[in-house]
Design an enzyme around this catalytic site. Structure first.
Site, mmCIF file in Angstrom:
data_model
loop_
_atom_site.group_PDB
_atom_site.id
_atom_site.type_symbol
_atom_site.label_atom_id
_atom_site.label_comp_id
_atom_site.label_asym_id
_atom_site.label_seq_id
_atom_site.Cartn_x
_atom_site.Cartn_y
_atom_site.Cartn_z
ATOM 1 N N CYS A 125 0.840 -1.190 0.000
ATOM 2 C CA CYS A 125 0.000 0.000 0.000
ATOM 3 C C CYS A 125 0.886 1.255 0.000
ATOM 4 O O CYS A 125 1.912 1.300 0.662
ATOM 5 C CB CYS A 125 -0.937 0.094 1.196
ATOM 6 S SG CYS A 125 -2.082 -1.270 1.300
ATOM 7 N N ARG A 131 4.094 -0.224 -4.709
ATOM 8 C CA ARG A 131 3.782 -0.756 -3.370
ATOM 9 C C ARG A 131 2.497 -1.587 -3.349
ATOM 10 O O ARG A 131 2.153 -2.185 -2.341
ATOM 11 C CB ARG A 131 3.645 0.399 -2.369
ATOM 12 C CG ARG A 131 4.867 1.279 -2.284
ATOM 13 C CD ARG A 131 4.675 2.373 -1.264
ATOM 14 N NE ARG A 131 4.585 1.825 0.061
ATOM 15 C CZ ARG A 131 5.624 1.536 0.827
ATOM 16 N NH1 ARG A 131 6.841 1.767 0.388
ATOM 17 N NH2 ARG A 131 5.453 1.036 2.030
ATOM 18 N N TRP A 140 -2.463 -2.852 -1.696
ATOM 19 C CA TRP A 140 -2.116 -4.269 -1.814
ATOM 20 C C TRP A 140 -2.976 -4.954 -0.776
ATOM 21 O O TRP A 140 -2.798 -4.756 0.424
ATOM 22 C CB TRP A 140 -0.629 -4.489 -1.540
ATOM 23 C CG TRP A 140 -0.187 -5.898 -1.775
ATOM 24 C CD1 TRP A 140 0.229 -6.426 -2.966
ATOM 25 C CD2 TRP A 140 -0.099 -6.959 -0.818
ATOM 26 N NE1 TRP A 140 0.563 -7.752 -2.799
ATOM 27 C CE2 TRP A 140 0.365 -8.108 -1.488
ATOM 28 C CE3 TRP A 140 -0.371 -7.062 0.548
ATOM 29 C CZ2 TRP A 140 0.568 -9.331 -0.856
ATOM 30 C CZ3 TRP A 140 -0.180 -8.282 1.182
ATOM 31 C CH2 TRP A 140 0.292 -9.404 0.472
ATOM 32 N N ASN A 186 -1.610 2.149 5.673
ATOM 33 C CA ASN A 186 -0.695 1.113 5.174
ATOM 34 C C ASN A 186 -0.287 0.280 6.383
ATOM 35 O O ASN A 186 0.271 0.818 7.332
ATOM 36 C CB ASN A 186 0.532 1.778 4.528
ATOM 37 C CG ASN A 186 1.634 0.775 4.233
ATOM 38 O OD1 ASN A 186 1.365 -0.391 3.966
ATOM 39 N ND2 ASN A 186 2.867 1.235 4.285
ATOM 40 N N GLY A 187 -0.571 -1.025 6.337
ATOM 41 C CA GLY A 187 -0.205 -1.889 7.462
ATOM 42 C C GLY A 187 -1.342 -2.835 7.794
ATOM 43 O O GLY A 187 -2.233 -3.061 6.978
ATOM 44 N N GLU A 242 18.349 -17.392 -7.359
ATOM 45 C CA GLU A 242 17.948 -16.038 -7.721
ATOM 46 C C GLU A 242 17.441 -15.988 -9.168
ATOM 47 O O GLU A 242 16.460 -15.309 -9.473
ATOM 48 C CB GLU A 242 19.120 -15.063 -7.490
ATOM 49 C CG GLU A 242 18.885 -13.630 -7.899
ATOM 50 C CD GLU A 242 17.679 -12.952 -7.244
ATOM 51 O OE1 GLU A 242 17.084 -13.507 -6.310
ATOM 52 O OE2 GLU A 242 17.313 -11.865 -7.711
ATOM 53 N N LYS A 274 13.719 -14.730 -10.200
ATOM 54 C CA LYS A 274 13.470 -13.648 -11.158
ATOM 55 C C LYS A 274 12.483 -14.104 -12.221
ATOM 56 O O LYS A 274 11.541 -13.403 -12.544
ATOM 57 C CB LYS A 274 14.768 -13.200 -11.859
ATOM 58 C CG LYS A 274 15.705 -12.310 -11.109
ATOM 59 C CD LYS A 274 15.221 -10.913 -10.815
ATOM 60 C CE LYS A 274 14.403 -10.841 -9.566
ATOM 61 N NZ LYS A 274 15.036 -10.789 -8.286
ATOM 62 N N GLU A 327 8.782 -14.813 -10.826
ATOM 63 C CA GLU A 327 7.985 -13.685 -10.332
ATOM 64 C C GLU A 327 7.520 -12.750 -11.442
ATOM 65 O O GLU A 327 6.486 -12.120 -11.314
ATOM 66 C CB GLU A 327 8.680 -12.912 -9.205
ATOM 67 C CG GLU A 327 9.845 -12.075 -9.587
ATOM 68 C CD GLU A 327 10.440 -11.313 -8.400
ATOM 69 O OE1 GLU A 327 9.717 -10.947 -7.476
ATOM 70 O OE2 GLU A 327 11.658 -11.081 -8.420
ATOM 71 N N HIS A 374 18.714 -36.356 -6.788
ATOM 72 C CA HIS A 374 17.933 -36.770 -5.622
ATOM 73 C C HIS A 374 16.462 -36.362 -5.744
ATOM 74 O O HIS A 374 15.752 -36.312 -4.745
ATOM 75 C CB HIS A 374 18.544 -36.183 -4.351
ATOM 76 C CG HIS A 374 19.950 -36.661 -4.125
ATOM 77 N ND1 HIS A 374 20.243 -37.952 -3.755
ATOM 78 C CD2 HIS A 374 21.134 -36.029 -4.267
ATOM 79 C CE1 HIS A 374 21.559 -38.092 -3.661
ATOM 80 N NE2 HIS A 374 22.124 -36.935 -3.965
ATOM 81 N N LYS A 418 6.298 -4.312 -3.833
ATOM 82 C CA LYS A 418 7.736 -4.113 -3.686
ATOM 83 C C LYS A 418 8.203 -4.294 -2.248
ATOM 84 O O LYS A 418 9.236 -4.882 -1.984
ATOM 85 C CB LYS A 418 8.080 -2.704 -4.183
ATOM 86 C CG LYS A 418 9.544 -2.365 -4.121
ATOM 87 C CD LYS A 418 10.295 -3.055 -5.217
ATOM 88 C CE LYS A 418 11.784 -2.818 -5.151
ATOM 89 N NZ LYS A 418 12.510 -3.865 -5.868
HETATM 90 O O1 M6R Z 1 13.030 -4.898 0.668
HETATM 91 P P1 M6R Z 1 13.589 -6.272 0.907
HETATM 92 O O2 M6R Z 1 14.926 -6.473 0.285
HETATM 93 O O3 M6R Z 1 13.584 -6.657 2.352
HETATM 94 O O4 M6R Z 1 12.584 -7.254 0.166
HETATM 95 C C1 M6R Z 1 12.732 -8.638 0.277
HETATM 96 C C2 M6R Z 1 11.890 -9.373 -0.734
HETATM 97 O O5 M6R Z 1 10.544 -9.075 -0.555
HETATM 98 C C3 M6R Z 1 12.290 -9.033 -2.174
HETATM 99 O O6 M6R Z 1 13.634 -9.298 -2.416
HETATM 100 C C4 M6R Z 1 11.429 -9.849 -3.171
HETATM 101 O O7 M6R Z 1 11.742 -11.202 -3.072
HETATM 102 C C5 M6R Z 1 11.629 -9.330 -4.598
HETATM 103 N N1 M6R Z 1 10.354 -9.254 -5.261
HETATM 104 C C6 M6R Z 1 12.500 -10.200 -5.419
HETATM 105 O O8 M6R Z 1 12.687 -9.726 -6.704
#
Ligand code: M6R
Length: 610
Positions: free
Chosen positions: A2, A27, A77, A103-104, A483, A487, A490, A506, A605
């Protein structure tokens, strides 16, 4: 999660709020809304809609709000209540005299709601947020600040709030506890916002509101108080980046822009942190003597930052001989970790606002651990919680998929490892200097890869039809595989799994057939030949192999269907290098599939709820 923005001043509120809100859309983008007090009127005008800010703009074109110079706006969100018009913010009380954005999460909202309903309050949404508006209505007796103060004392959870009332149309009340909120300080106008970019068009002077503080903003004044009502004098900071940093600057997406910024991000960090061949980490306020007492290091983080931590473990263990455990923050906080005053916790977070990471570090500190954070956002909650902060200064990251923040985090972890190695004398000065020399080559190598990105684009298009991807890496590049998979999944929604190549037999080998693609992270390292054996096992089962390999490696071409090359570099540093082609591969596949790479579905984000 949010984004909220509020404005009070002499200008028309609506366009300022909408422009600011666009900068906060990263956000959350489930619904959007705006409320303005029309000048000279006794009511608050509101428009809201399910969907994105663009949908809100269409609603406003058809049903414009009356002119007014004070208002609030929100992009959501969803947590409590499905994303629809009814649950979109802002929310009113019964009388429609009080309007709030939040927000929260309000953890005790069910109990509060039950009491309010029993008192005949009428609710119009399924959100936790709406209870706050009704509580303020109950607590109001002529002073909005006092009513909000009484109401927030009844709340449990995390909240950043903006409140306005048509009873007192000359002020906005802002509240922060556990969710970020800044105040933008202007000339005869003031703003509240979840993040700095929202106000940068109008001002670069900001106050980072502290947890447990609230503020009253009028056109010409900002007053800050504790929840107990004591006045506090917050510092006003000048923001170091400008509005261009939060614009796409000709790139198709923020993610692509941020990928291209990486050589500059690394170069800037090295310039700032390396004094000749010595590592200088201002912000690392913990003394070398203390490091010598450290018996165990925990790295805690979420998502991409967790993968950065996994890379960091290899370096820190190798450079210090201190055992390092890397935990997902969401698990760490509940598993009763063994921590004492000889434990060092390193928390990694781009935003510095991730709820799980914050909860994990609070837990660790309560047990006596020292805390260093690696953080991108200056003044974030995590930074304020830490004994020492290493800012990555990668600039604002707007794309929901983290790219430049990850690269900056691993670069910082390498520098931290090198710095600690000075205290532990695990490697010679000559060896350290050799590592630093190699590190300094990385920005140039990034530029080389970016110049040749067309090859990656072609390979991405060619392979984008695969319905499932496996990413394999070994040793220090196992986190690179994790990673790479994160990427891809997502932003393209293609199932993708990262695995250590040695573990393939395994279980994951059962996935392999001619319909799956396997991305093998196989630069020239000490385990290269073992990786080649894994590639052969994949080929024997008709799997499609795309290798990330070192330039000049002729033998890999015999084994892989497609090869993306990276320049040769010291083995330790290969995770830094392979990150770039993995990001580009994911980006191009997602774009080819028509996905919204900057705003992938269901994500936000900054994950400020548990
Ligand atoms: O702001 P942060 O680095 O704490 O966020 C952590 C994760 O939410 C963030 O890295 C998330 O996995 C991303 N969408 C990855 O691309």
């Amino acid at each position: 999660m949010c984004g909220i923005i509020g404005y009070i001043g002499n200008r028309e509120a609506q366009p300022l709020l909408i422009e600011g809100l666009k900068k906060l859309e990263y956000r959350g983008y489930d619904s959007a809304g705006i409320g303005v007090i029309p000048t000279g009127k006794q009511h608050i005008a509101v428009q809201k809609t399910e969907g994105k800010i663009i949908d809100l703009i269409s609603v406003l074109e058809k049903h414009p709000l009356a002119s007014g110079c004070i208002g609030l706006s929100h992009t959501r969100w969803a947590t409590h209540g499905v994303p629809n018009h009814r649950n979109a913010h802002p929310h009113f009380d019964c009388s429609k005299k009080f309007l709030i954005v939040h927000n929260g999460i309000i953890e005790n909202y069910e109990a509060l709601k039950a009491k309010l309903v029993a008192q005949k309050h009428v609710f119009r949404s399924d959100t936790d947020t709406e209870v706050i508006a009704h509580l303020i209505e109950d607590c109001y007796s002529g002073d909005l600040l006092e009513a909000v103060r009484k109401a927030v004392k009844l709340l449990r959870g995390a909240f950043a709030l903006g409140v306005i009332s048509s009873y007192q149309p000359d002020q906005i009340i802002a509240v922060r506890t556990g969710s970020p909120l800044i105040i933008g300080v202007g000339q005869h106008e003031n703003f509240i916002a979840s993040d700095v970019p929202a106000v940068l068009d109008s001002t670069n002077r900001v106050i980072y509101l502290e947890d447990g503080h609230m503020a009253r903003l009028t056109r010409d004044r900002v007053e800050v108080f504790s929840f107990e009502g004591e006045r506090v004098s917050p510092a006003v900071h000048k923001v170091a980046f400008n509005i261009e940093a939060v614009q796409k600057q000709g790139y198709a997406h923020f993610m692509l822009k941020e990928i291209h910024e990486q050589p500059d991000v690394i170069e800037r960090m090295l310039k700032f942190r390396l004094k000749g061949m010595a590592v200088g980490l201002d912000g690392l306020t913990i003394l070398p003597e203390h490091f010598k007492r450290v018996k165990h290091i925990y790295i805690v983080a979420c998502g991409t930052a967790y993968h950065a931590g996994l890379v960091g473990r290899y370096w820190i263990e190798a450079l210090t001989t201190i055992p390092v455990t890397v935990d997902m923050a969401s698990e760490f906080r509940y598993r009763n970790p063994i921590i004492d005053k000889n434990t060092l916790v390193i928390a990694i977070s781009q935003s510095g606002e991730t709820a799980d990471t914050l909860a994990a570090v609070k837990e660790a500190r309560a047990r006596g651990a020292k805390l260093i954070s690696i953080c991108n956002v200056v003044g974030s909650s995590l930074a304020r919680e830490s004994d020492g902060v290493l800012y990555t200064h990668a600039g604002p990251e707007i794309g929901v998929a983290s790219t430049k923040a990850y690269v900056a985090q691993i670069c910082m972890l390498y520098l931290l490892g090198l710095k600690l190695s000075q205290s532990f004398k695990k490697i010679s000065t000559k060896q350290r200097q050799q590592y630093i020399k190699e590190l300094k080559r990385v920005p140039g190598l990034y530029r080389d890869i970016l110049h040749r990105k067309k090859v990656i684009h072609r390979i991405a298009r060619k392979n984008s039809h695969f319905g499932c991807f496996l990413f394999l890496g070994r040793n220090i590049n196992f986190p690179s595989a994790l990673e790479g998979a994160l990427k891809l999944k997502e932003i393209s929604y293609i199932p993708a799994e990262g695995y250590p190549a040695g573990e393939m037999k395994h279980g994951p080998i059962a996935l392999i057939d001619e319909y799956r693609a396997v991305i093998c992270v196989a630069p020239q390292t000490s385990l290269y030949e073992k990786m080649i054996s894994n590639i052969q096992e994949i080929r024997a089962r008709k799997g499609k192999v795309i290798a990330i390999a070192t330039e000049g490696d002729l033998s890999i071409k015999k084994h892989a269907h497609d090869v993306i090359t990276v320049p040769p570099l010291e083995e330790n540093l290969t995770p830094l290098l392979v990150a770039l082609p993995l990001q580009l591969l994911a980006y191009y596949i997602a774009v080819h599939l028509g996905c919204n790479v900057d705003q992938p579905r269901n994500l936000a984000k900054s994950v400020t709820v548990e």
